[in-house]
Enzyme design. Structure first.
Site, PDB file in Angstrom:
ATOM      1  N   THR A 127       0.820  -1.215   0.000  1.00 57.27           N
ATOM      2  CA  THR A 127       0.000   0.000   0.000  1.00 57.27           C
ATOM      3  C   THR A 127       0.854   1.266   0.000  1.00 57.27           C
ATOM      4  O   THR A 127       1.960   1.268   0.555  1.00 57.27           O
ATOM      5  CB  THR A 127      -0.897  -0.012   1.259  1.00 57.27           C
ATOM      6  OG1 THR A 127      -1.412   1.289   1.480  1.00 57.27           O
ATOM      7  CG2 THR A 127      -0.124  -0.399   2.514  1.00 57.27           C
ATOM      8  N   ASP A 128       0.287   2.344  -0.529  1.00 54.68           N
ATOM      9  CA  ASP A 128       0.994   3.642  -0.481  1.00 54.68           C
ATOM     10  C   ASP A 128       1.043   4.198   0.942  1.00 54.68           C
ATOM     11  O   ASP A 128       1.757   5.175   1.199  1.00 54.68           O
ATOM     12  CB  ASP A 128       0.347   4.656  -1.438  1.00 54.68           C
ATOM     13  CG  ASP A 128      -1.081   5.047  -1.057  1.00 54.68           C
ATOM     14  OD1 ASP A 128      -1.666   4.421  -0.146  1.00 54.68           O
ATOM     15  OD2 ASP A 128      -1.616   5.993  -1.681  1.00 54.68           O
ATOM     16  N   LYS A 156       2.607  -3.273   7.214  1.00 48.71           N
ATOM     17  CA  LYS A 156       2.808  -3.452   5.771  1.00 48.71           C
ATOM     18  C   LYS A 156       4.234  -3.035   5.385  1.00 48.71           C
ATOM     19  O   LYS A 156       4.879  -3.704   4.570  1.00 48.71           O
ATOM     20  CB  LYS A 156       1.784  -2.646   4.969  1.00 48.71           C
ATOM     21  CG  LYS A 156       0.352  -3.122   5.078  1.00 48.71           C
ATOM     22  CD  LYS A 156       0.098  -4.535   4.556  1.00 48.71           C
ATOM     23  CE  LYS A 156       0.165  -4.660   3.061  1.00 48.71           C
ATOM     24  NZ  LYS A 156      -0.296  -6.008   2.602  1.00 48.71           N
TER      25      LYS A 156
HETATM   26  P1  NAD Z   1      -9.654  -7.439   2.756  1.00 44.77           P
HETATM   27  O1  NAD Z   1      -9.615  -7.108   4.204  1.00 44.77           O
HETATM   28  O2  NAD Z   1     -10.904  -7.167   1.982  1.00 44.77           O
HETATM   29  O3  NAD Z   1      -9.316  -8.985   2.544  1.00 44.77           O
HETATM   30  C1  NAD Z   1      -8.280  -9.626   3.217  1.00 44.77           C
HETATM   31  C2  NAD Z   1      -8.419 -11.136   2.962  1.00 44.77           C
HETATM   32  O4  NAD Z   1      -7.323 -11.781   3.625  1.00 44.77           O
HETATM   33  C3  NAD Z   1      -9.714 -11.717   3.540  1.00 44.77           C
HETATM   34  O5  NAD Z   1     -10.312 -12.597   2.595  1.00 44.77           O
HETATM   35  C4  NAD Z   1      -9.247 -12.487   4.762  1.00 44.77           C
HETATM   36  O6  NAD Z   1     -10.065 -13.607   5.081  1.00 44.77           O
HETATM   37  C5  NAD Z   1      -7.843 -12.905   4.358  1.00 44.77           C
HETATM   38  N1  NAD Z   1      -6.961 -13.128   5.514  1.00 44.77           N
HETATM   39  C6  NAD Z   1      -6.754 -12.304   6.578  1.00 44.77           C
HETATM   40  N2  NAD Z   1      -5.906 -12.885   7.440  1.00 44.77           N
HETATM   41  C7  NAD Z   1      -5.546 -14.077   6.915  1.00 44.77           C
HETATM   42  C8  NAD Z   1      -4.693 -15.123   7.341  1.00 44.77           C
HETATM   43  N3  NAD Z   1      -4.027 -15.055   8.517  1.00 44.77           N
HETATM   44  N4  NAD Z   1      -4.542 -16.204   6.543  1.00 44.77           N
HETATM   45  C9  NAD Z   1      -5.210 -16.304   5.355  1.00 44.77           C
HETATM   46  N5  NAD Z   1      -6.056 -15.350   4.922  1.00 44.77           N
HETATM   47  C10 NAD Z   1      -6.219 -14.249   5.694  1.00 44.77           C
HETATM   48  O7  NAD Z   1      -8.409  -6.683   2.125  1.00 44.77           O
HETATM   49  P2  NAD Z   1      -8.262  -5.943   0.714  1.00 44.77           P
HETATM   50  O8  NAD Z   1      -8.793  -4.572   0.837  1.00 44.77           O
HETATM   51  O9  NAD Z   1      -8.766  -6.837  -0.334  1.00 44.77           O
HETATM   52  O10 NAD Z   1      -6.680  -5.819   0.627  1.00 44.77           O
HETATM   53  C11 NAD Z   1      -5.899  -6.868   0.044  1.00 44.77           C
HETATM   54  C12 NAD Z   1      -4.444  -6.476   0.088  1.00 44.77           C
HETATM   55  O11 NAD Z   1      -4.239  -5.258  -0.611  1.00 44.77           O
HETATM   56  C13 NAD Z   1      -3.901  -6.248   1.499  1.00 44.77           C
HETATM   57  O12 NAD Z   1      -2.603  -6.794   1.567  1.00 44.77           O
HETATM   58  C14 NAD Z   1      -3.867  -4.739   1.629  1.00 44.77           C
HETATM   59  O13 NAD Z   1      -2.845  -4.341   2.512  1.00 44.77           O
HETATM   60  C15 NAD Z   1      -3.561  -4.320   0.203  1.00 44.77           C
HETATM   61  N6  NAD Z   1      -4.069  -3.002  -0.179  1.00 44.77           N
HETATM   62  C16 NAD Z   1      -5.367  -2.657   0.055  1.00 44.77           C
HETATM   63  C17 NAD Z   1      -5.835  -1.403  -0.349  1.00 44.77           C
HETATM   64  C18 NAD Z   1      -7.267  -0.996  -0.164  1.00 44.77           C
HETATM   65  O14 NAD Z   1      -7.612   0.158  -0.448  1.00 44.77           O
HETATM   66  N7  NAD Z   1      -8.152  -1.857   0.292  1.00 44.77           N
HETATM   67  C19 NAD Z   1      -4.954  -0.505  -0.980  1.00 44.77           C
HETATM   68  C20 NAD Z   1      -3.635  -0.895  -1.202  1.00 44.77           C
HETATM   69  C21 NAD Z   1      -3.203  -2.147  -0.800  1.00 44.77           C
END
Ligand code: NAD
Ligand code: TYD
Length: 338
Positions: A127-128, A156
């Site tokens: 993430t940023d 992160k």
């Molecule tokens: P989310 O919270 O919607 O989904 C996370 C998923 O990870 C869920 O399905 C959860 O069940 C699973 N999970 C959590 N802990 C776990 C574990 N210990 N073992 C296995 N599975 C596990 O998240 P998202 O918004 O889809 O984000 C996904 C990725 O993208 C993350 O790494 C986040 O840091 C990164 N990200 C998100 C955003 C955003 O705006 N949402 C922006 C940039 C980066």
């Protein structure tokens, strides 16, 4: 030969969008989705692909090292696309422990298994927010210092550095992506845009932290996923790639636009106590990703927001199910005392 991807966190918001896209449009890939199904994981998000012969699901926790070692040893994926994380800043403030465990130790377990079993590519999705809050007019490129503010962004940043260390030390072909704030269908209604849409549709108050003038760069989730597919093919090991969106806006303006689309009054907005350590402004440069892959975001924010509002209007049952149970407890904990 098909390329076998192990996707972690594929039942969450971005992971499920990535899997739907890959199964729909990129026939060279087979997907094994590893997800613990925490409150944020939902197999309903994958209904469109569940019968595909190119898709499989395994429930498991990335922090269980022996399980992860066995799974990767048995499945021998060609590449890992690592989304699984505790992804919400407010929850990381209420309870940092699961955030550190999954985001740091879970990433370690995957890296270690990938190293021991010689996985050919490891895409670490980040993430940023790791760059922290930036004053105008600065924009972070991939060499910008890391100044994370919340337990979430610090975890992160830690996992990014650990991932890159596996390239430097062990030559594991890791690369890291840092995307801005994603929005779109299937996002759990704890993040700004889906929370405000869901509350507006039910005429509930829309809680604006502090003065609401914090700025975020908005990236439609499919634009993010297309960048990841492009980087999976073209990203260089050991490198970091920023993935930014089409528009930066203050939160109040985003919420005003949601109210305009839903036809609800601005009086629904209420100012509440600010988030501790709240980052004022995120801004990144994504030229490197664009130049090396030819990718660019193509969903304009107005169009993406309209499409997202429509999705929530048409998926009331999905919203009701994800907002029952645990969500109520979280909402009370995070918002009642504000
Ligand atoms: P989310 O919270 O919607 O989904 C996370 C998923 O990870 C869920 O399905 C959860 O069940 C699973 N999970 C959590 N802990 C776990 C574990 N210990 N073992 C296995 N599975 C596990 O998240 P998202 O918004 O889809 O984000 C996904 C990725 O993208 C993350 O790494 C986040 O840091 C990164 N990200 C998100 C955003 C955003 O705006 N949402 C922006 C940039 C980066
Ligand atoms: P969020 O979606 O939690 O993403 P992040 O903090 O990871 O950028 O929040 C986006 C912005 O919206 C952030 O400045 C915090 C603000 N916000 C509110 O004002 N009220 C809310 O209820 C939420 C969830 C967020």
């Amino acid at each position: 030969m098909p390329v076998k991807l192990l996707v972690t966190g594929g039942a969450g918001f971005i992971g499920s969008a990535f899997i739907r896209l890959v199964i729909r449009e990129f026939r060279q890939y087979q997907v094994l989705n590893l997800d613990k199904l925490t409150y944020a994981g939902n197999l309903e998000n994958l209904a469109a692909v569940q019968d595909s012969p190119r898709y499989r699901f395994v429930r498991g926790d990335i922090t269980e090292l022996d399980f992860v070692l066995d799974l990767i040893g048995q499945e021998k994926p060609d590449a890992i696309v690592h989304f699984a994380a505790e992804s919400h800043v407010d929850r990381s403030i209420l309870s940092p422990e699961p955030v550190v465990r999954t985001n740091v130790f879970g990433t370690y377990a995957l890296l270690e298994a990938a190293r021991r079993h010689g996985v050919g590519r490891f895409l670490h999705v980040s993430t940023d927010e790791v760059y922290g809050s930036l004053e105008e007019p600065f924009e972070a490129d991939e060499n910008y210092p890391l100044r994370p503010s919340s337990p979430y962004s610090a975890s992160k940043a830690g996992s990014d550095l650990l991932a890159l260390s596996y390239f430097t030390t062990f030559k594991l072909p890791v690369f890291v992506t840092r995307a801005s704030n994603n929005y779109g269908p299937y996002q759990f209604p704890e993040k700004l845009i889906p929370l405000m849409i869901c509350n507006a549709l039910e005429d509930k108050p829309l809680p604006i932290y502090g003065d609401g003038m914090q700025v975020r760069d908005w990236l439609f989730v499919d634009d993010h996923c297309r960048a990841l597919v492009a980087l999976l093919e073209k990203g260089r090991p050991g490198e970091i790639y920023n993935v930014g969106g089409s528009l930066a806006l203050p939160n109040r303006e985003v919420v005003r636009r949601i109210l305009a689309i839903t036809g609800k009054p601005e009086t629904l907005m209420v100012s509440v106590k600010d988030r501790p350590g709240h980052d004022r402004r995120y801004a990144i440069r994504s030229e490197k990703t664009m130049q090396e892959t030819g990718w660019a975001p193509c969903v304009d924010f107005s169009e993406g927001l309209r499409l997202t509002v429509r999705w929530y209007q048409e998926h009331g049952d999905w919203v009701r199910r994800v907002r029952s149970g645990e969500y109520q407890r979280y909402y009370e904990l995070n918002y009642a005392g504000r």
